[in-house]
Design a protein around this motif. Structure first.
Motif, PDB file in Angstrom:
ATOM      1  N   VAL A 401     -33.950   7.915  -2.739  1.00 56.64           N
ATOM      2  CA  VAL A 401     -32.538   8.305  -2.662  1.00 56.64           C
ATOM      3  C   VAL A 401     -32.077   8.933  -3.966  1.00 56.64           C
ATOM      4  N   SER A 402     -32.748   8.584  -5.060  1.00 59.87           N
ATOM      5  CA  SER A 402     -32.330   9.082  -6.367  1.00 59.87           C
ATOM      6  C   SER A 402     -32.388  10.609  -6.443  1.00 59.87           C
ATOM      7  N   THR A 403     -33.208  11.219  -5.596  1.00 56.34           N
ATOM      8  CA  THR A 403     -33.323  12.671  -5.630  1.00 56.34           C
ATOM      9  C   THR A 403     -32.256  13.356  -4.789  1.00 56.34           C
ATOM     10  N   LEU A 404     -31.458  12.614  -4.031  1.00 53.12           N
ATOM     11  CA  LEU A 404     -30.433  13.206  -3.180  1.00 53.12           C
ATOM     12  C   LEU A 404     -29.247  13.656  -4.018  1.00 53.12           C
ATOM     13  N   PRO A 405     -28.520  14.686  -3.572  1.00 53.34           N
ATOM     14  CA  PRO A 405     -27.369  15.155  -4.350  1.00 53.34           C
ATOM     15  C   PRO A 405     -26.300  14.076  -4.478  1.00 53.34           C
ATOM     16  N   GLY A 406     -25.663  14.029  -5.645  1.00 54.12           N
ATOM     17  CA  GLY A 406     -24.676  12.989  -5.913  1.00 54.12           C
ATOM     18  C   GLY A 406     -23.488  13.007  -4.977  1.00 54.12           C
ATOM     19  N   LYS A 407     -23.129  14.195  -4.487  1.00 56.06           N
ATOM     20  CA  LYS A 407     -21.956  14.296  -3.619  1.00 56.06           C
ATOM     21  C   LYS A 407     -22.224  13.798  -2.191  1.00 56.06           C
ATOM     22  N   LEU A 408     -23.520  13.599  -1.854  1.00 57.98           N
ATOM     23  CA  LEU A 408     -23.863  13.129  -0.513  1.00 57.98           C
ATOM     24  C   LEU A 408     -23.572  11.639  -0.367  1.00 57.98           C
ATOM     25  N   ALA A 409     -22.746  11.286   0.612  1.00 54.41           N
ATOM     26  CA  ALA A 409     -22.557   9.878   0.971  1.00 54.41           C
ATOM     27  C   ALA A 409     -23.511   9.611   2.128  1.00 54.41           C
ATOM     28  N   ASP A 410     -24.672   9.050   1.835  1.00 56.81           N
ATOM     29  CA  ASP A 410     -25.727   8.906   2.839  1.00 56.81           C
ATOM     30  C   ASP A 410     -25.431   7.735   3.773  1.00 56.81           C
ATOM     31  N   CYS A 411     -26.156   7.727   4.896  1.00 58.54           N
ATOM     32  CA  CYS A 411     -26.032   6.615   5.838  1.00 58.54           C
ATOM     33  C   CYS A 411     -27.114   5.581   5.517  1.00 58.54           C
ATOM     34  N   SER A 412     -26.952   4.372   6.021  1.00 55.67           N
ATOM     35  CA  SER A 412     -27.931   3.321   5.749  1.00 55.67           C
ATOM     36  C   SER A 412     -29.164   3.446   6.644  1.00 55.67           C
ATOM     37  N   GLU A 413     -28.994   4.084   7.801  1.00 58.89           N
ATOM     38  CA  GLU A 413     -30.100   4.261   8.752  1.00 58.89           C
ATOM     39  C   GLU A 413     -31.139   5.225   8.185  1.00 58.89           C
ATOM     40  N   LYS A 414     -32.421   4.877   8.290  1.00 56.24           N
ATOM     41  CA  LYS A 414     -33.488   5.741   7.797  1.00 56.24           C
ATOM     42  C   LYS A 414     -34.216   6.498   8.906  1.00 56.24           C
ATOM     43  N   ASP A 415     -33.934   6.166  10.159  1.00 55.13           N
ATOM     44  CA  ASP A 415     -34.553   6.844  11.294  1.00 55.13           C
ATOM     45  C   ASP A 415     -33.798   8.152  11.555  1.00 55.13           C
ATOM     46  N   PRO A 416     -34.419   9.319  11.309  1.00 57.66           N
ATOM     47  CA  PRO A 416     -33.700  10.598  11.467  1.00 57.66           C
ATOM     48  C   PRO A 416     -33.238  10.869  12.890  1.00 57.66           C
ATOM     49  N   LEU A 445     -21.624  15.219   3.624  1.00 56.85           N
ATOM     50  CA  LEU A 445     -21.905  16.112   2.502  1.00 56.85           C
ATOM     51  C   LEU A 445     -20.748  17.099   2.371  1.00 56.85           C
ATOM     52  N   PRO A 446     -19.852  16.869   1.396  1.00 57.00           N
ATOM     53  CA  PRO A 446     -18.730  17.808   1.228  1.00 57.00           C
ATOM     54  C   PRO A 446     -19.144  19.032   0.413  1.00 57.00           C
ATOM     55  N   PHE A 447     -18.550  20.180   0.720  1.00 54.18           N
ATOM     56  CA  PHE A 447     -18.758  21.394  -0.066  1.00 54.18           C
ATOM     57  C   PHE A 447     -17.516  21.626  -0.916  1.00 54.18           C
ATOM     58  N   ARG A 448     -17.704  21.687  -2.227  1.00 47.29           N
ATOM     59  CA  ARG A 448     -16.564  21.859  -3.121  1.00 47.29           C
ATOM     60  C   ARG A 448     -16.490  23.273  -3.684  1.00 47.29           C
ATOM     61  N   GLY A 449     -17.638  23.899  -3.859  1.00 45.12           N
ATOM     62  CA  GLY A 449     -17.658  25.229  -4.462  1.00 45.12           C
ATOM     63  C   GLY A 449     -17.937  26.314  -3.442  1.00 45.12           C
ATOM     64  N   LYS A 450     -18.137  27.519  -3.944  1.00 45.51           N
ATOM     65  CA  LYS A 450     -18.366  28.677  -3.072  1.00 45.51           C
ATOM     66  C   LYS A 450     -19.816  28.706  -2.604  1.00 45.51           C
ATOM     67  N   ILE A 451     -20.017  28.915  -1.313  1.00 52.24           N
ATOM     68  CA  ILE A 451     -21.365  29.046  -0.750  1.00 52.24           C
ATOM     69  C   ILE A 451     -21.761  30.515  -0.816  1.00 52.24           C
ATOM     70  N   ILE A 452     -22.956  30.785  -1.292  1.00 50.12           N
ATOM     71  CA  ILE A 452     -23.407  32.169  -1.426  1.00 50.12           C
ATOM     72  C   ILE A 452     -23.626  32.796  -0.056  1.00 50.12           C
ATOM     73  N   ASN A 453     -23.338  34.082   0.049  1.00 50.34           N
ATOM     74  CA  ASN A 453     -23.610  34.844   1.269  1.00 50.34           C
ATOM     75  C   ASN A 453     -25.074  35.257   1.248  1.00 50.34           C
ATOM     76  N   VAL A 454     -25.920  34.546   2.008  1.00 52.53           N
ATOM     77  CA  VAL A 454     -27.365  34.779   1.942  1.00 52.53           C
ATOM     78  C   VAL A 454     -27.765  36.113   2.559  1.00 52.53           C
ATOM     79  N   GLU A 455     -26.860  36.758   3.276  1.00 53.57           N
ATOM     80  CA  GLU A 455     -27.166  38.061   3.873  1.00 53.57           C
ATOM     81  C   GLU A 455     -27.316  39.132   2.789  1.00 53.57           C
ATOM     82  N   LYS A 456     -26.753  38.858   1.591  1.00 56.66           N
ATOM     83  CA  LYS A 456     -26.736  39.865   0.535  1.00 56.66           C
ATOM     84  C   LYS A 456     -27.569  39.463  -0.682  1.00 56.66           C
TER      85      LYS A 456
END
Length: 634
Positions: A401-416, A445-456
């Motif tokens: 879990v330590s590698t997950l982004p800090g802004k992610l509030a993960d669930c306790s369930e581990k079964d995807p 997972l909240p988005f706080r900043g601008k998401i890049i336009n991957v088309e460009k």
């Protein structure tokens, strides 16, 4: 292709009966939602296309009638009406009432036939409230009517008929389908595709449901060359004319058209007997293998770049739009959705065709070759840079879990398979979602900043965007060469944004990223769009949530306007955690839209228009669909 002219009742072969179609419709058309509904039209049109492939049909007209029924008219040979030798009734009635009865099982009538499931018009008949068929043959006009798949009249001669052909009109059964309303744009997409794949055939569609008649006509003498030009209409081509190859071997026809653009995506689509093989197959493998080999041979031979740089398939396919279309007698479909071609002989045929044709083209067009291969070498260097950036996003272990982004509030369930993640716009909505969720199986997972336009942007630049990095890490699948769907941490990825312009823009940016870089996630059916309410109507102590203006009017008609207060939600943050849970996150009460790859070509076109550089196509798109907008915040 030379085909039999003596097509009559004796050529109709019967494989099995029509039992259980109405009881288990999804077995035959895939689903009873809007996808299955439109499949009914495709089944009838595919029969007309088969007539065209056999050389007997030049025109197909589809009409959505004022009452909601659909009519398909073609100028083919007309379904045989003579007495069937086994069933002792008209062959027309046999075709309409017996599953897998038709002329295409006799290869002397149809060398090539399409159809998505091959279940034919009998299933359309079985799943219709009523159906009427008219046939023109031998100067006569014949007619029969069916209700719920059962004939209510005999096949009868009702007059004289000029020429030949079949006219089928059906009304989908509301007892079977979730909706019986056909979408004009959905039908347009498939019909235009068929016109591209079968050059010279004229296909029209008309919608008579509104006062203002809508009509489109598709006819492309250029065939798949026109298809590639259509794919690239919102991109800048690196060479004027698409490269085109065609070969016929032992009854199998292979066509390939391809053109490079200055964009960074890959737009390669393969078809077998007009079916979009979006899971690929032997024809696509043959194309990709030959393309990579020819590119590397050319670079080495002509000392392009440093001369010793080796390209991967991804490098040489950057910016490439291509259509691979094969037509064969006995297609073998494999894969999860039966859209992967398995015929082994196709790999060699396509490989040799591309190898010979492309090598010859490059020798004759050295300036074009230089532009294409320089772009591929640039892509290679960008890929190396992306590889370094990608290593930063890798998770050491799915359980760390330590590698997950800090802004992610993960669930306790581990079964995807029972875990889901909400991709939420903004801190305010993210806070409400975190408080309102069920922590056991719902991650936020909240988005706080601008998401890049991957088309460009190339992948190396995409991977420098913090929001995209968080998204990749949270998904767990990796990206690019490292992508592995089996490592997906959630089998429900739910995009939840505000019902305004900004929310729609963010949703499109996320979907564009998934479409370009995580296509298997969509293929697997893991991507969804949340449907938050647009209004809360309060009357007394009772709250009602409605999701459109139409629902609002209907609810007010039901409960009466007097004494009501109406709140319009402009953002998810306006709802408290309990309201967000009740309306949008509770599996028992929420509505989710599943994102489908059913029409990848149409999706490609839409993302290119909305997120690409060209302003004129985007303006035209907005003008065309402005009347269809339901929720627009101004």
């Amino acid at each position: 292709m030379s085909e039999r002219q003596d097509y009559d009742a004796t050529h109709i072969q019967v494989l099995e009966g029509l039992e259980a179609v109405r009881k288990r419709p999804s077995m035959y058309i895939g689903s009873v939602d809007t996808r299955g509904l439109h499949h009914l039209v495709y089944e009838i049109v595919d029969n007309s296309i088969d007539e065209a492939l056999a050389g007997f049909c030049t025109s197909i007209d589809v009409s959505i009638n004022a009452d909601g029924s659909v009519t398909v008219v073609d100028d083919g040979r007309g379904i045989p009406v003579g007495t069937h030798p086994k069933y002792k009734k008209s062959a027309l009635e046999v075709v309409l009432t017996v599953l897998h009865a038709g002329g295409k099982f006799d290869k002397s009538n149809y060398k090539v036939s399409g159809g998505l499931h091959g279940v034919g018009v009998s299933v359309v008949n079985a799943l219709s409230e009523w159906m009427e068929v008219e046939v023109k043959r031998e100067g006569k006009l014949y007619y029969q009517r069916y209700e719920h798949g059962v004939p209510v009249s005999d096949v009868s001669e009702i007059g004289n008929g000029d020429g030949t052909g079949t006219k089928s009109t059906f009304m989908p059964d509301p007892e079977i389908f979730e909706t019986t309303k056909f979408d004009y744009n959905t039908l347009i997409s498939r019909l235009r595709e068929l016109a591209f794949l079968n050059k010279g055939i004229r296909i029209s569609i008309t919608d008579s449901r509104e006062e203002e008649l809508e009509q489109d006509v598709f006819e492309y003498e250029g065939g798949i060359i026109s298809f590639v030009e259509h794919l690239n209409m919102n991109r800048t081509a690196l060479h004027k004319d698409p490269i085109y190859f065609e070969r016929e071997k032992e009854g199998t026809i292979v066509e390939i058209a391809m053109q490079y653009t200055d964009s960074y995506g890959e737009y390669v689509y393969s078809f077998a007997n007009n079916i979009n093989t979006h899971e690929g197959g032997t024809h696509l493998v043959g194309f990709k293998t030959a393309l990579t080999r020819v590119a590397n041979d050319y670079i080495k031979k002509n000392n392009v770049g440093k001369g010793d740089e080796k390209l991967t398939g991804d490098d040489i396919r950057e910016g490439l739009a291509a259509i691979i279309s094969v037509k064969l007698t006995e297609p073998q479909f494999e894969g999860q959705t039966k859209t992967k071609l398995g015929n082994s002989e196709l790999k060699g045929i396509v490989d040799s065709m591309v190898s010979e044709g492309l090598a010859e083209y490059m020798e004759e067009n050295p300036k074009v070759a230089a532009i294409i291969f320089q772009k591929a070498l640039d892509a290679r260097r960008a890929r190396e840079a992306a590889k370094k950036a990608r290593e930063l996003t890798r998770r050491k272990s799915a359980l760390e879990v330590s590698t997950l982004p800090g802004k992610l509030a993960d669930c306790s369930e581990k079964d995807p398979t029972v875990s889901e993640v909400y991709l939420v716009e903004g801190d305010s909505a993210g806070g409400s979602a975190k408080q309102g969720r069920d922590r056991k199986f719902q991650a936020i997972l909240p988005f706080r900043g601008k998401i890049i336009n991957v088309e460009k942007a190339r992948l190396a630049k995409v991977l420098k965007n913090n929001e995209i990095l968080s998204l990749i890490t949270a998904m767990g699948t990796g990206i690019g060469e490292d992508y592995n769907l089996e490592k997906a941490r959630y089998h429900k990825v739910i995009i939840m944004t505000d019902a305004d312009v900004d929310g729609a823009h963010i949703r499109t940016l996320i979907l564009t990223f998934f479409f370009r870089y995580m296509t298997p996630l969509i293929d697997a059916g893991y991507v969804y769009i949340a449907q938050p309410p647009l209004y809360k109507i309060k009357k007394g102590k009772k709250d009602y949530y409605v999701y459109s203006d139409r629902e609002k009017v209907a609810k007010l008609d039901e409960i009466g306007e007097k004494g009501t207060s109406i709140q319009r939600y402009k953002g998810l943050g306006e709802m408290n955690p309990e309201q967000l849970w009740e309306t949008t996150m509770n599996p028992d009460t929420r509505t989710l839209l599943q994102v489908s790859m059913e029409d990848a070509v149409a999706a490609d076109e839409m993302f290119s228009v909305l997120m690409g550089d060209e302003v004129a196509p985007r303006k035209a798109f907005i003008q065309k669909y402005a009347k269809d907008v339901v929720n627009l915040d101004v």
